[in-house]
Scaffold this active site. Structure first.
Site, mmCIF file in Angstrom:
data_model
loop_
_atom_site.group_PDB
_atom_site.id
_atom_site.type_symbol
_atom_site.label_atom_id
_atom_site.label_comp_id
_atom_site.label_asym_id
_atom_site.label_seq_id
_atom_site.Cartn_x
_atom_site.Cartn_y
_atom_site.Cartn_z
ATOM 1 N N ASP A 77 0.816 -1.229 0.000
ATOM 2 C CA ASP A 77 0.000 0.000 0.000
ATOM 3 C C ASP A 77 0.850 1.281 0.000
ATOM 4 O O ASP A 77 0.336 2.363 -0.275
ATOM 5 C CB ASP A 77 -0.945 0.018 1.211
ATOM 6 C CG ASP A 77 -2.187 -0.842 0.978
ATOM 7 O OD1 ASP A 77 -2.402 -1.286 -0.168
ATOM 8 O OD2 ASP A 77 -2.948 -1.070 1.944
ATOM 9 N N ASP A 167 22.346 -16.116 4.719
ATOM 10 C CA ASP A 167 21.430 -17.001 5.455
ATOM 11 C C ASP A 167 21.564 -18.445 4.976
ATOM 12 O O ASP A 167 21.420 -19.377 5.768
ATOM 13 C CB ASP A 167 19.987 -16.501 5.320
ATOM 14 C CG ASP A 167 19.681 -15.430 6.351
ATOM 15 O OD1 ASP A 167 20.045 -15.620 7.530
ATOM 16 O OD2 ASP A 167 19.108 -14.393 5.988
#
Ligand code: 3PY
Ligand code: MG
Length: 248
Positions: A77, A167
């Protein structure tokens, strides 16, 4: 909005929240920026305020803190060009991501009056184009994601795969050893699977040197450098040089 064109794109990570730094990045020749909400204290307001400063010349991709529908709808948004979601480790997780990011009937993204469509002024146009225009990127950065790569790549609606070497290395018990043969093998497998399925991929490298091979291998989205790290490194270099002058 722009989906990736054919050429290779260079990007940088933004975590500082400084609008001056955002402006400097926008003036420095990068093609895209990853605005990182996963590893920073950036608020949604920081993210939203940075977007017009980066401007439309850059692809502005926001990394969401986690694969959470609430984060995904609120970040989309803001009017960013796309999202990157960390640790997508299974087909189910990829499906969950797409469901949260797409308006019905494809997904379940909910509708509100927000900056993404100039506060309602281009509401219908945005609703018509968002599902196809917004860039949805899943990070493969865990050994489980590598194991499930075929299932993840099968989920329609994932536009880019982004490989997280750091990661990935941690998930293999080799934290930080991004050049370890086992980590490299996992990364090469993901690259091959992406190429075979025609899905463009990106990768992070700590330095341009770390990305030379990736560039030659045809990686589409090269990501290098973090604003706060670049600034802190330059500051230490400068004070070190000044101190060396004093001692001489
Ligand atoms: C990683 O290396 O884990 C990343 O997420 C890089 O962006
Ligand atoms: Mg990561």
């Amino acid at each position: 909005m722009r989906k990736a064109e054919g050429k290779q794109l260079i990007g940088i990570i933004y975590t500082s929240g400084s609008l001056e730094v955002a402006e400097m990045i926008s003036q420095s020749g990068f093609d895209w920026v990853m605005i990182d909400m996963e590893h920073s204290v950036l608020t949604l307001k920081d993210v939203q305020n940075s977007l017009p400063v980066f401007g439309k010349k850059l692809l502005r991709i926001v990394r969401i803190p986690g694969n959470d529908p609430v984060w995904i709808k609120r970040v989309l948004d803001t009017g960013c060009d796309g999202i990157m979601v960390p640790m997508v480790n299974s087909g189910e997780e990829a499906e969950k991501l797409v469901r949260a990011a797409k308006y019905p009937p494809v997904g379940q993204r909910s509708v509100g009056i927000t900056r993404a469509h100039s506060y309602g002024q281009s509401f219908s146009k945005y609703l018509e184009s968002a599902n196809s225009d917004l860039i949805i990127m899943a990070q493969i950065e865990h050994r489980d994601g590598v194991r499930n790569i075929d299932l993840i790549l099968n989920i329609k609606g994932i536009d880019w795969i982004f490989i997280g070497p750091y990661d990935m290395s941690a998930s293999m018990g080799l934290a930080g050893q991004v050049s370890h043969p086992d980590v490299r093998k996992a990364i090469e497998l993901v690259k091959k699977k992406c190429r075979d399925s025609g899905i463009p991929y990106g990768i992070f490298g700590a330095s341009p040197e770390a990305l030379v091979q990736e560039f030659h291998d045809g990686c589409k989205y090269l990501l290098c450098g973090i604003d706060v790290f670049l600034i802190s490194t330059a500051l230490r270099d400068l004070s070190g040089k000044l101190k060396a002058l004093i001692k001489e």
